[in-house]
Design a protein around this motif. Structure first.
Motif, PDB file in Angstrom:
ATOM      1  N   SER A   4       0.819  -1.204   0.000  1.00 17.09           N
ATOM      2  CA  SER A   4       0.000   0.000   0.000  1.00 17.09           C
ATOM      3  C   SER A   4       0.862   1.267   0.000  1.00 17.09           C
ATOM      4  N   LEU A   5       0.387   2.277  -0.706  1.00 21.24           N
ATOM      5  CA  LEU A   5       1.046   3.591  -0.702  1.00 21.24           C
ATOM      6  C   LEU A   5       0.385   4.556   0.282  1.00 21.24           C
ATOM      7  N   SER A   6      -0.403   4.018   1.189  1.00 19.09           N
ATOM      8  CA  SER A   6      -1.022   4.852   2.217  1.00 19.09           C
ATOM      9  C   SER A   6       0.057   5.604   3.001  1.00 19.09           C
ATOM     10  N   GLY A   7      -0.164   6.899   3.181  1.00 17.32           N
ATOM     11  CA  GLY A   7       0.822   7.741   3.855  1.00 17.32           C
ATOM     12  C   GLY A   7       1.793   8.420   2.916  1.00 17.32           C
ATOM     13  N   PHE A   8       1.846   7.949   1.669  1.00  9.90           N
ATOM     14  CA  PHE A   8       2.742   8.551   0.673  1.00  9.90           C
ATOM     15  C   PHE A   8       1.972   9.192  -0.477  1.00  9.90           C
ATOM     16  N   VAL A   9       0.901   8.534  -0.931  1.00 10.25           N
ATOM     17  CA  VAL A   9       0.245   8.980  -2.159  1.00 10.25           C
ATOM     18  C   VAL A   9      -0.706  10.132  -1.884  1.00 10.25           C
ATOM     19  N   GLN A  10      -0.689  11.104  -2.798  1.00 12.35           N
ATOM     20  CA  GLN A  10      -1.546  12.279  -2.739  1.00 12.35           C
ATOM     21  C   GLN A  10      -2.197  12.483  -4.096  1.00 12.35           C
ATOM     22  N   PRO A  11      -3.356  13.151  -4.146  1.00 14.78           N
ATOM     23  CA  PRO A  11      -3.999  13.381  -5.439  1.00 14.78           C
ATOM     24  C   PRO A  11      -3.293  14.463  -6.248  1.00 14.78           C
ATOM     25  N   LEU A  12      -3.204  14.224  -7.541  1.00 18.04           N
ATOM     26  CA  LEU A  12      -2.727  15.268  -8.441  1.00 18.04           C
ATOM     27  C   LEU A  12      -3.651  16.475  -8.347  1.00 18.04           C
ATOM     28  N   GLY A  13      -3.072  17.662  -8.533  1.00 12.92           N
ATOM     29  CA  GLY A  13      -3.847  18.881  -8.406  1.00 12.92           C
ATOM     30  C   GLY A  13      -4.797  19.103  -9.564  1.00 12.92           C
ATOM     31  N   ALA A  14      -5.814  19.914  -9.327  1.00 10.15           N
ATOM     32  CA  ALA A  14      -6.790  20.239 -10.356  1.00 10.15           C
ATOM     33  C   ALA A  14      -6.140  21.057 -11.468  1.00 10.15           C
ATOM     34  N   GLY A  15      -6.735  20.974 -12.650  1.00  8.82           N
ATOM     35  CA  GLY A  15      -6.275  21.801 -13.760  1.00  8.82           C
ATOM     36  C   GLY A  15      -5.043  21.294 -14.471  1.00  8.82           C
ATOM     37  N   GLY A  16      -4.613  20.096 -14.155  1.00  8.13           N
ATOM     38  CA  GLY A  16      -3.478  19.507 -14.854  1.00  8.13           C
ATOM     39  C   GLY A  16      -2.117  19.927 -14.343  1.00  8.13           C
ATOM     40  N   THR A  17      -2.054  20.724 -13.282  1.00  4.92           N
ATOM     41  CA  THR A  17      -0.756  21.188 -12.785  1.00  4.92           C
ATOM     42  C   THR A  17      -0.003  20.046 -12.095  1.00  4.92           C
ATOM     43  N   ILE A  18       1.331  20.116 -12.179  1.00  4.03           N
ATOM     44  CA  ILE A  18       2.195  19.100 -11.581  1.00  4.03           C
ATOM     45  C   ILE A  18       3.195  19.795 -10.671  1.00  4.03           C
ATOM     46  N   PRO A  19       3.217  19.457  -9.396  1.00  2.31           N
ATOM     47  CA  PRO A  19       4.176  20.087  -8.476  1.00  2.31           C
ATOM     48  C   PRO A  19       5.611  19.837  -8.930  1.00  2.31           C
ATOM     49  N   GLY A  20       6.396  20.914  -9.070  1.00  4.07           N
ATOM     50  CA  GLY A  20       7.803  20.780  -9.417  1.00  4.07           C
ATOM     51  C   GLY A  20       8.107  20.712 -10.897  1.00  4.07           C
ATOM     52  N   LEU A  21       7.079  20.688 -11.754  1.00  9.20           N
ATOM     53  CA  LEU A  21       7.296  20.632 -13.207  1.00  9.20           C
ATOM     54  C   LEU A  21       6.410  21.672 -13.880  1.00  9.20           C
TER      55      LEU A  21
END
Length: 259
Positions: free
Chosen positions: A127-144
């Motif tokens: 499981s990725l519980s504790g690590f996985v987060q939802p991608l942001g709205a509008g197609g944005t990618i953190p750090g890119l």
């Protein structure tokens, strides 16, 4: 952008994408691929530069298998589409709801036969519980800043592709691959060729066909899939369009053409 792979009989890929002083990893291979991904990152970028994130195209074990190990080692988040998070965190009900044919025929019966306690323990281990987060709205990618994600469901409900619009580079995951995964002879011989997602592990084939068409409409200059060698060059967009047209006309066939 660096290709890490292809590895194994299914020619599985991960991608290292650098943007200025930061970088991210797209997909994380099988559970045994973590050490080789870390070694490749050290070789390319040095031992001290950890990624800002791991991005998943979808939560299948050949794409998120090492994500837990790598996120823990690098102390970075994992991002996936919100619809993919229940699968990534080991929700057995979600796995059953979004199962492909192979899951229904083999995987789910075996997991049910294990009994609830053993099954939950096994799912908790990956499981990725504790690590996985939802991608942001509008197609944005953190750090890119130059990249965006687009929803390309069908193979799984939350499958996404990652796109760099300025030069039309598409990381397509399993929405379109460049290995003949839908013909047993092609898979066994590891023949290169455009294919839709493996039908035997695909949740919704009609949605998958729509996603193939959406990717073709991006006019990709580089198509880098989850399996097989990336396709690039002046004929790439035309080849992907021809493949999408053939797929739309013959939705029940094993969709592939030589790349």
């Amino acid at each position: 952008m660096y290709l890490l792979g292809p590895w194994g009989r299914t020619q599985t890929n991960a991608y290292l994408v650098r943007d200025g002083s930061s970088w991210i990893l797209v997909d994380a291979g099988w559970g045994s691929d973590g050490p080789r991904i870390q070694a490749a990152a050290r070789s390319l970028l040095g031992p001290e530069l950890a990624p800002s994130a791991i991005l998943l195209t979808h939560a299948h074990p050949d794409h998120d298998g090492s994500a837990h190990e790598l996120a823990e080692a690098w102390r970075c988040p994992v991002y996936a589409h919100p619809a993919e998070i229940p699968i990534a965190t080991g929700d057995f009900a979600a796995m059953a709801r979004y199962a492909g044919p192979l899951d229904r025929w083999l995987i789910l019966p075996v997991m049910r036969a294990l009994g609830g306690r053993r099954r939950e323990a096994m799912l908790a281990g990956s499981s990725l519980s504790g690590f996985v987060q939802p991608l942001g709205a509008g197609g944005t990618i953190p750090g890119l800043e130059d990249w965006e994600w687009i929803h390309t469901p069908g193979h799984t409900p939350g499958h996404v592709a990652y796109v760099r619009a300025r030069d039309r580079v598409v990381l397509s995951g399993d929405a379109i691959v460049t290995l003949e995964v839908n013909a047993w002879a092609g898979l066994l011989r590891q023949r290169q060729g455009l294919s839709g997602p493996p039908w035997y592990t695909t949740w919704d084939r009609q949605a998958a066909i729509a996603s193939v068409i959406e990717i073709a409409d991006l006019e990709p200059s580089v198509l880098a899939g989850g399996h097989g060698l990336p396709l690039s060059g002046p004929g790439t967009a035309a080849a992907v369009h021809a493949f999408a047209e053939r797929t739309a006309r013959s939705p029940r066939r094993s969709h592939q053409i030589e790349a």
